[in-house]
Motif scaffolding. Structure first.
Motif, mmCIF file in Angstrom:
data_model
loop_
_atom_site.group_PDB
_atom_site.id
_atom_site.type_symbol
_atom_site.label_atom_id
_atom_site.label_comp_id
_atom_site.label_asym_id
_atom_site.label_seq_id
_atom_site.Cartn_x
_atom_site.Cartn_y
_atom_site.Cartn_z
ATOM 1 N N TRP C 83 36.413 40.662 44.638
ATOM 2 C CA TRP C 83 36.035 41.921 45.272
ATOM 3 C C TRP C 83 37.270 42.734 45.622
ATOM 4 O O TRP C 83 37.365 43.932 45.323
ATOM 5 N N ARG C 87 38.058 46.338 44.080
ATOM 6 C CA ARG C 87 37.706 47.476 44.904
ATOM 7 C C ARG C 87 38.836 48.075 45.732
ATOM 8 O O ARG C 87 38.793 49.255 46.056
ATOM 9 N N GLN C 160 34.605 39.001 38.601
ATOM 10 C CA GLN C 160 35.386 40.246 38.517
ATOM 11 C C GLN C 160 34.788 41.299 37.552
ATOM 12 O O GLN C 160 34.561 42.431 37.969
ATOM 13 N N ILE C 163 31.647 42.897 38.963
ATOM 14 C CA ILE C 163 31.895 43.895 40.019
ATOM 15 C C ILE C 163 32.398 45.188 39.389
ATOM 16 O O ILE C 163 31.996 46.290 39.773
ATOM 17 N N GLU C 164 33.267 45.048 38.373
ATOM 18 C CA GLU C 164 33.777 46.247 37.700
ATOM 19 C C GLU C 164 32.658 47.071 37.092
ATOM 20 O O GLU C 164 32.715 48.296 37.052
ATOM 21 N N LEU C 189 24.217 44.725 46.134
ATOM 22 C CA LEU C 189 25.353 44.206 45.375
ATOM 23 C C LEU C 189 25.262 42.707 45.142
ATOM 24 O O LEU C 189 25.425 42.232 44.030
ATOM 25 N N LEU C 193 25.442 40.354 41.737
ATOM 26 C CA LEU C 193 26.569 39.472 41.457
ATOM 27 C C LEU C 193 26.156 38.008 41.361
ATOM 28 O O LEU C 193 26.886 37.189 40.826
#
Lengths: 357, 318, 285
Positions: C83, C87, C160, C163-164, C189, C193
């Motif tokens: 994260w 972010r 990763q 999240i991207e 979210l 995920l």
């Protein structure tokens, strides 16, 4: 060199992509394979190129069977939909590729390669881009480089898969005209695949309309547009109004289906083949004007006949004469039509509508 | 994009806390060990360090480690290219099964991997009697260590190349063939230049694993100093002899190799990213998104097993 | 799906597939088959007795217990690391990002001796834990530490990219609908995920179960207490107890395959959840 395709069938699993296709393309002709996506046109093109093998049937180049000749030896120029330019080679090297991979004995000298590549780049008017890489070119430029690359090996047949598919409208129009000129200079048989009817009608000498793995019609652009061989061709090439005999039985012409026939007969009329009249005439249908819209040189009128909407196209001149107002009742009458029962074209009867005028 | 996120993100406090947590965790578990390797190696200064590295047994362990990598990698490159070519450019029955089988060695414990070859080539193995009758030594000798390393590193290169080649499609190869290129010409002039960075990436990862493998090699190695000891095995021996400086000096060489691997990997990732960006820069809108999405996942993949992990969407497509 | 046609334009299909299959068979499939075949030479009773001997059971408990604990820690911190890396902006982020892969690049033996030195009661970390009565080196806790090290990149690198890929619009939509940041995370979210997190967790777990090099130094290797299954296999081998080693290897292999299968299913689940539309489009094309 002429191309002949005989009884080609191709299946992918249970899906029949091509169903017994036969086609002849004489030297010097530019032919469009036209149809919706999934109709098998690209598969047919790839079979002609030898990049896909047919389950049945044969391909002949200039009368000689080429069905089992490898793509490498077919001497076809193939232009891919997304160009397939070699991304790590410069424009020059892309065009030179076909010359450089020739067997040593046939390979031109470095100077000759240079000369021929530059000549081709001149031909496509992109000689100034020789040192660039494909990623630095616009879509239209890539397309022309792909074409130059295909022409470098002096192919006897030029095959193009959706050559203008990924380009914007303006570039498309220019390239179309340019392809036409180029083809006329080359004297080879060219085949291009497209789903755009305007493109096919504008560029090709002959249009092959395909649907669901079958050929619906082969003819000149004028033939396929004005005398479509099937309801599909009617619908696919331009707008069309469909009149059904149960509703529009007054048009005697429509009501010709034999007694007890399974399919009802349908009459197909292009919007510009419908006349609008102020007075009742024999064979005319009463209709109410719904909407009038001027589009460029034409005026499109939507009329309503018993709850169904039909489209009529008038010239601006005729529209001015009529001075149509929304809501008024007029009479519509076809100038020419074709009647199909199912897929079957019913023979034209002489159709005496002219009496009233 | 970042401007959008500013309006919709955590408070400064939460952000700071999370960053601190993440960095603290990584420092404790990754940073500290790396520092400790070098600190321990140089504990008694530069002289003993150099002396430890200059030991003939250590040098021969370095030599053996390099030799094994040199023997294993070419075969692995060939396998990776062959498997990726077949899987990415052709359709055939059992393709997804083959793709899964390539991953198998990732799931097998290194110790079990070593045992597999003992069962074949060992004294009580299938070929054991025949081998000893002909005086061929595989287990507790170089061939066994090479074979075990090959087993462990099978998936690395193939797993890099398969998604990359699938994303590139076969248009360019078909174009080359239609222009008259022979199979070799097509491969050397079109296919290989297109995948060179992906291939290099796979080689870097496979090399790191091949040189660092411990468990599998340990089982099939005779642990003979100066003969069948790779560098990681040598580290173990020195450590167990309480030769701390020697063990950490040898370990520092491997740690350096790890750092070089990370740098090389990051550089290749950067090159691949650059190529992807360049390709997408001016592509017509119809084609851009697909290529961008499918190519990007490949360069960003991390280590070997992890490469497989990071790239899961592609895996299920086939 | 296009099935094999009699002739292909691109060359090398037979050669490449043939080479790949022969290589894979000789190196992987036949040896694995051989192991299973050897285990069938034992009677089911013999097999069962060895597989469930008290020392073996204790070893499974250590292996799986420690691997599970390490994977849980990695799932939590891996998510935070992923994260933060996607972010937030901070100094040295790119370096940290590259550094996450260290456990893949660093030979396990090096990790093993280093962690042992760090966590021994005189080590940099151990000396602070000693007064608190926490012993790490040469206890099962040490195994967990080594397995955490080994597993870090799995969770980070799996989560990763997911999240991207989350579109900012999704979070903005949640915000416009009145969700707090925490609600957005837990309801929007995290569910997105979760499959990736579970995949990363399983990958880390699978790797930890089979891990040997980094563990043996720090574990202490006391039978029944801190002896992992791979080490037990090796000690059986060293005592020339080949059947014992084979049985334990088969048990580990079966568990590995179950885990591999689980990972594949999870990935399939993730892919389908996220690309349902693409799958439909693909089927039509």
């Amino acid at each position: 060199m002429s191309i002949e395709v005989k009884n080609i069938t191709k299946r992918f699993g249970s899906f029949t992509a091509l169903d017994n296709i036969s086609l002849e393309i004489p030297t010097g002709e530019l032919v469009a394979l036209l149809g919706p996506s999934g109709c098998g046109k690209t598969t047919l093109l790839r079979i002609i190129a030898g990049m896909e093998s047919a389950d049945a049937g044969a391909v002949f180049f200039h009368g000689e069977e080429a069905t089992h000749v490898h793509t490498r030896e077919r001497q076809v120029g193939f232009v891919f939909q997304h160009y397939a330019l070699f991304r790590h080679m410069s424009v020059f090297e892309n065009v030179a590729f076909g010359l450089r991979v020739k067997p040593r004995a046939e390979r031109p000298s470095e100077a000759e390669i240079r000369e021929r590549v530059m000549k081709l780049l001149n031909l496509v008017q992109l000689d100034w881009l020789a040192e660039r890489y494909p990623s630095q070119l616009s879509g239209g430029q890539r397309q022309r480089i792909a074409l130059a690359r295909a022409l470098a090996v002096e192919p006897k047949v030029l095959l193009l898969d959706e050559p203008f598919g990924a380009l914007d409208t303006q570039v498309r129009k220019e390239l179309r005209r340019w392809l036409r000129r180029l083809h006329d200079e080359m004297h080879i048989a060219s085949v291009f695949v497209t789903h755009d009817q305007e493109e096919a009608l504008e560029v090709a000498d002959r249009v092959v309309v395909m649907n669901k793995g079958r050929i619906e019609q082969i003819g000149t652009p004028d033939e396929v547009y004005s005398a479509p061989a099937s309801p599909f061709v009617y619908r696919f090439l331009g707008n069309v109004n469909v009149f059904r005999n149960r509703v529009h039985g007054q048009w005697a012409e429509v009501d010709r289906a034999p007694e007890g026939a399974r399919d009802e007969a349908l009459a197909f009329v292009r919007p510009h083949d419908i006349e609008i009249l102020r007075e009742a005439v024999a064979g005319g249908l009463a209709a109410r004007i719904q909407h009038v819209q001027a589009i460029g040189p034409l005026v499109r009128v939507e009329v309503d006949h018993r709850g169904e909407v039909f489209e009529v196209e008038l010239t601006r001149e005729r529209h001015e004469q009529l001075a149509l107002q929304g809501g008024e009742t007029v009479w519509i009458r076809p100038r020419s039509l074709r009647v199909f029962q199912g897929e079957q074209l019913l023979p034209a009867q002489h159709f005496d509508l002219g009496a009233g005028i | 994009m970042s401007s959008v996120r500013h309006t919709n993100t955590e408070s400064r406090l939460v952000r700071g806390l999370l960053i601190a947590l993440a960095l603290g965790f990584l420092f404790l578990f990754l940073g500290l060990p790396l520092l400790a390797v070098f600190s321990e190696a140089f504990k008694q200064g530069f002289g003993p360090y150099w002396q430890a590295l200059g030991e003939p047994d250590t040098l021969s362990a370095v030599g053996l480690t390099i030799l094994i990598a040199l023997l294993v990698l070419p075969l692995n490159v060939l396998f990776g290219l062959a498997a990726a070519w077949a899987i990415a450019k052709f359709d055939f029955r059992g393709k997804s099964l083959l793709t899964t089988l390539i991953d198998l060695p990732f799931a097998v414990s290194p110790v079990v991997a070593g045992l597999l070859f003992i069962l074949i080539f060992g004294r009580q193995g299938w070929l054991g009697p025949w081998l000893s009758a002909h005086d061929i030594k595989i287990i507790f000798a170089l061939p066994g260590m090479v074979i075990a390393t090959m087993f462990i590193t099978v998936p690395y290169i193939a797993r890099e190349l398969i998604p990359l080649m699938q994303a590139q499609g076969k248009d360019e190869e078909e174009a080359a063939v239609s222009l008259g290129a022979s199979g070799w010409q097509m491969f050397w002039r079109v296919s290989l230049p297109n995948i060179k960075w992906g291939l290099l990436y796979g080689v870097i990862l496979a090399n790191a694993r091949a040189m660092g493998e411990f468990g599998a090699v340990s089982v099939v190695s005779g642990h003979i100093r100066g003969e069948t000891n790779t560098l990681p095995l040598h580290v173990e021996i020195l450590y167990n002899e309480y030769n701390s400086v020697g063990a950490f000096a040898a370990a520092s060489v491997l740690a350096l190799l790890a750092l070089v691997t990370l740098v090389a990997k990051t550089f290749v990732e950067w090159r691949m990213q650059k190529e992807t960006d360049m390709l997408n820069a001016e592509l017509p809108p119809e084609k851009a998104p697909a290529t961008a999405a499918s190519l990007q996942s490949a360069p960003q993949g991390g280590g070997g097993e992890l490469g497989a992990a990071r790239r899961f969407p592609e895996r299920t497509q086939s | 799906m296009r099935h094999s046609s009699s002739r292909r334009v691109l060359p090398g299909f037979g050669l490449s597939l043939g080479y790949a299959l022969v290589y894979l068979s000789l190196l992987v499939l036949i040896p694995l088959g051989g192991l299973v075949a050897r285990s069938t030479q034992l009677s089911p009773d013999q097999f069962w007795d060895i597989a469930t001997s008290s020392r073996a059971l204790a070893a499974y408990k250590v292996s799986f217990g420690c691997a599970l604990l390490a994977a849980v820690v990695n799932a939590v911190f891996g998510l935070i690391v992923a994260w933060v890396l996607v972010r937030y902006e901070f100094f040295g982020k790119k370096l940290v990002d590259a550094f996450v892969d260290l456990p893949f690049a660093l030979p396990t033996a090096v990790a093993g001796i280093t962690l042992t030195t760090l966590y021994a009661n005189t080590g940099w970390v151990g000396r602070f834990l000693e007064p608190l009565g926490i012993k790490v080196a040469f206890t099962p806790l040490g195994i967990v530490v080594a397995l955490i090290f080994i597993g870090i990149p799995f969770v980070v690198r799996t989560v990763q990219p997911v999240i991207e890929d989350i579109e900012a619009e999704v979070e903005e939509a949640a915000a416009t609908l009145g969700a707090t940041r925490w609600q957005t995370f837990t309801r929007v979210l995290f569910p997105a995920l979760f499959p990736a997190l579970l995949t990363g967790f399983t990958l880390a777990f699978a790797r930890a179960v089979g891990e040997y090099g980094s563990v043996i130094f720090i574990a202490g290797n006391m039978p029944m207490v801190s002896e992992i299954t791979p080490l037990l296999i090796i000690s059986k081998l060293e005592q020339y107890d080949l059947p014992g080693a084979i049985v334990l290897a088969v048990v580990m292999l079966v568990i590995s395959f179950v885990l591999l299968l689980t990972i594949n299913l999870l990935q399939w689940w993730t892919a389908n959840r996220h690309s349902g539309r693409h799958v439909d489009a693909g089927a039509q094309a």
